[in-house]
Write an enzyme that holds these catalytic residues in place. Structure first.
Site, mmCIF file in Angstrom:
data_model
loop_
_atom_site.group_PDB
_atom_site.id
_atom_site.type_symbol
_atom_site.label_atom_id
_atom_site.label_comp_id
_atom_site.label_asym_id
_atom_site.label_seq_id
_atom_site.Cartn_x
_atom_site.Cartn_y
_atom_site.Cartn_z
ATOM 1 N N VAL A 6 2.869 -2.504 -9.588
ATOM 2 C CA VAL A 6 1.799 -1.995 -9.389
ATOM 3 C C VAL A 6 1.932 -2.840 -11.017
ATOM 4 C CG1 VAL A 6 0.839 -0.391 -10.294
ATOM 5 C CG2 VAL A 6 2.470 -0.142 -8.628
ATOM 6 N N CYS A 7 0.048 -3.146 -10.645
ATOM 7 C CA CYS A 7 -0.399 -3.777 -11.670
ATOM 8 C C CYS A 7 -1.889 -3.132 -12.007
ATOM 9 C CB CYS A 7 -0.383 -5.394 -10.934
ATOM 10 S SG CYS A 7 -1.662 -5.578 -9.615
ATOM 11 N N ALA A 8 -3.133 -3.918 -12.547
ATOM 12 C CA ALA A 8 -4.126 -3.688 -13.421
ATOM 13 C C ALA A 8 -4.775 -4.083 -12.172
ATOM 14 C CB ALA A 8 -4.944 -3.941 -14.764
ATOM 15 N N VAL A 38 -2.928 0.705 -9.395
ATOM 16 C CA VAL A 38 -2.198 1.111 -10.045
ATOM 17 C C VAL A 38 -3.173 2.423 -10.101
ATOM 18 C CG1 VAL A 38 -3.991 1.014 -12.785
ATOM 19 C CG2 VAL A 38 -1.545 2.768 -12.558
#
Length: 101
Positions: A6-8, A38
């Site tokens: 999960v990332c931005a 996210v």
């Protein structure tokens, strides 16, 4: 084993995802890893066994842990150095520690 990174929403997580895939050995032949934003975590977490956060959103760990605990999914932040260096082997070791707790 289905792993979610999960990332931005940045490109760096896709690069790390490729490094993790490259680190898979025979023991992980049926493992998969995907990356997503996210914002989508609540909608997709049921499809995964383990959740790893990119260091850039590590500040959201406590908030996201609530979601993960509800679903009984291990969640942690990827070590910054391993993330930056794309060290798929070390990240895979981190995943294995998470699932063996």
């Amino acid at each position: 084993m289905k792993i979610l990174l999960v990332c931005a929403g940045g490109m760096s997580t896709s690069l790390v995802m490729k490094k993790i895939r490259a680190a898979f050995g025979e023991d992980e032949a049926d493992w998969s890893v995907n990356a997503d934003s996210v914002e989508n975590l609540e909608q997709i977490i049921d499809d995964y066994d383990v959740v790893l956060l990119g260091p850039q959103i590590g500040y959201k760990k406590n908030q996201l842990l609530e979601i993960a605990k509800e679903k009984n999914k291990p969640l942690d932040v990827i070590n910054s150095m391993d993330y930056g260096m794309g060290n798929g082997i070390n990240i895979l070791k981190q995943i294995k520690k998470m699932i063996n707790k």
